[in-house]
Design a protein around this motif. Structure first.
Motif, PDB file in Angstrom:
ATOM      1  N   VAL A   1     160.135  15.375  16.210  1.00 24.32           N
ATOM      2  CA  VAL A   1     160.659  14.454  15.207  1.00 24.32           C
ATOM      3  C   VAL A   1     159.494  13.674  14.622  1.00 24.32           C
ATOM      4  O   VAL A   1     158.429  13.559  15.238  1.00 24.32           O
ATOM      5  N   GLU A   2     159.716  13.138  13.442  1.00 23.05           N
ATOM      6  CA  GLU A   2     158.642  12.417  12.770  1.00 23.05           C
ATOM      7  C   GLU A   2     158.571  10.979  13.251  1.00 23.05           C
ATOM      8  O   GLU A   2     159.581  10.275  13.296  1.00 23.05           O
ATOM      9  N   ASP A   3     157.369  10.572  13.622  1.00 21.51           N
ATOM     10  CA  ASP A   3     157.099   9.162  13.886  1.00 21.51           C
ATOM     11  C   ASP A   3     156.766   8.557  12.534  1.00 21.51           C
ATOM     12  O   ASP A   3     155.700   8.814  11.975  1.00 21.51           O
ATOM     13  N   ASP A   4     157.700   7.799  11.997  1.00 21.04           N
ATOM     14  CA  ASP A   4     157.572   7.263  10.639  1.00 21.04           C
ATOM     15  C   ASP A   4     156.358   6.345  10.492  1.00 21.04           C
ATOM     16  O   ASP A   4     155.739   6.299   9.440  1.00 21.04           O
ATOM     17  N   THR A   5     156.017   5.661  11.546  1.00 21.84           N
ATOM     18  CA  THR A   5     154.880   4.741  11.488  1.00 21.84           C
ATOM     19  C   THR A   5     153.560   5.500  11.451  1.00 21.84           C
ATOM     20  O   THR A   5     152.705   5.234  10.611  1.00 21.84           O
ATOM     21  N   ALA A   6     153.399   6.458  12.362  1.00 23.05           N
ATOM     22  CA  ALA A   6     152.148   7.216  12.455  1.00 23.05           C
ATOM     23  C   ALA A   6     152.105   8.391  11.486  1.00 23.05           C
ATOM     24  O   ALA A   6     151.049   9.000  11.308  1.00 23.05           O
ATOM     25  N   LYS A   7     153.253   8.731  10.896  1.00 26.82           N
ATOM     26  CA  LYS A   7     153.342   9.878   9.973  1.00 26.82           C
ATOM     27  C   LYS A   7     152.878  11.165  10.639  1.00 26.82           C
ATOM     28  O   LYS A   7     152.117  11.952  10.081  1.00 26.82           O
ATOM     29  N   GLU A   8     153.351  11.369  11.892  1.00 18.65           N
ATOM     30  CA  GLU A   8     153.037  12.593  12.608  1.00 18.65           C
ATOM     31  C   GLU A   8     154.256  13.027  13.407  1.00 18.65           C
ATOM     32  O   GLU A   8     155.171  12.248  13.647  1.00 18.65           O
ATOM     33  N   LEU A   9     154.251  14.282  13.818  1.00 17.43           N
ATOM     34  CA  LEU A   9     155.338  14.804  14.629  1.00 17.43           C
ATOM     35  C   LEU A   9     155.054  14.560  16.102  1.00 17.43           C
ATOM     36  O   LEU A   9     153.916  14.720  16.554  1.00 17.43           O
ATOM     37  N   VAL A  10     156.102  14.159  16.832  1.00 16.78           N
ATOM     38  CA  VAL A  10     155.996  13.959  18.280  1.00 16.78           C
ATOM     39  C   VAL A  10     157.120  14.754  18.947  1.00 16.78           C
ATOM     40  O   VAL A  10     158.162  15.001  18.338  1.00 16.78           O
ATOM     41  N   SER A  11     156.911  15.134  20.182  1.00 17.90           N
ATOM     42  CA  SER A  11     157.922  15.907  20.896  1.00 17.90           C
ATOM     43  C   SER A  11     159.186  15.058  21.083  1.00 17.90           C
ATOM     44  O   SER A  11     159.129  13.822  21.125  1.00 17.90           O
ATOM     45  N   GLN A  12     160.297  15.744  21.213  1.00 14.34           N
ATOM     46  CA  GLN A  12     161.560  15.044  21.390  1.00 14.34           C
ATOM     47  C   GLN A  12     161.534  14.189  22.661  1.00 14.34           C
ATOM     48  O   GLN A  12     161.990  13.056  22.640  1.00 14.34           O
ATOM     49  N   SER A  13     160.974  14.715  23.739  1.00 14.03           N
ATOM     50  CA  SER A  13     160.950  13.950  24.989  1.00 14.03           C
ATOM     51  C   SER A  13     160.115  12.681  24.845  1.00 14.03           C
ATOM     52  O   SER A  13     160.501  11.611  25.330  1.00 14.03           O
TER      53      SER A  13
END
Length: 137
Positions: free
Chosen positions: A88-100
């Motif tokens: 999912v997208e971390d809106d603050t960092a503008k990067e994708l992070v794992s769901q967990s």
């Protein structure tokens, strides 16, 4: 991708969503429920499906619904042979992070609610299509 879209269309028709959807070879825009538009994009080369929501307040619910649909397709059609990773997208960092990682961080808008249903609770392996779609409504 096509099987996922079929489930989206059926859920939309049962939930009062706009049946005037947009379908292309690798893209779909559909209302899962009235006023809840989502966009799906398939990248065949990378073997990915990207989900876009217009309303951040529905992001967690839409993610749960789509994951439940993928689990249903995997169990009923693929013989549980389909594997995937969810980011999912971390809106603050503008990067994708794992769901967990996103769940641990309670990353908004995906996991901001304490009482948000988990995918495993929504999906039931032995349910028929009608029961399954009812559980998503």
């Amino acid at each position: 991708f096509q099987r996922l879209l079929c489930l989206c269309v059926e859920l939309s028709s049962r939930s009062g969503g706009n049946t005037n959807l947009k379908l292309y070879e690798n893209f779909a825009s559909i209302e899962l429920e009235k006023g809840l538009p989502v966009h799906l994009l398939e990248n065949k080369v990378a073997q990915t499906i990207s989900l876009y929501v217009e309303d951040d307040s529905s992001a967690g619910r839409v993610l749960t619904v789509i994951q439940s649909m993928l689990l249903k397709v995997n169990h009923d059609v693929m013989g549980t042979g389909l594997t995937w990773d969810t980011y999912v997208e971390d809106d603050t960092a503008k990067e994708l992070v794992s769901q967990s990682e996103a769940q641990q961080q309670k990353l908004s808008p995906w996991f901001h609610s304490e009482n948000q249903q988990e995918t495993e609770k929504t999906y039931t392996q032995k349910s028929d299509l009608d029961s399954f779609l009812e559980s998503l409504s």
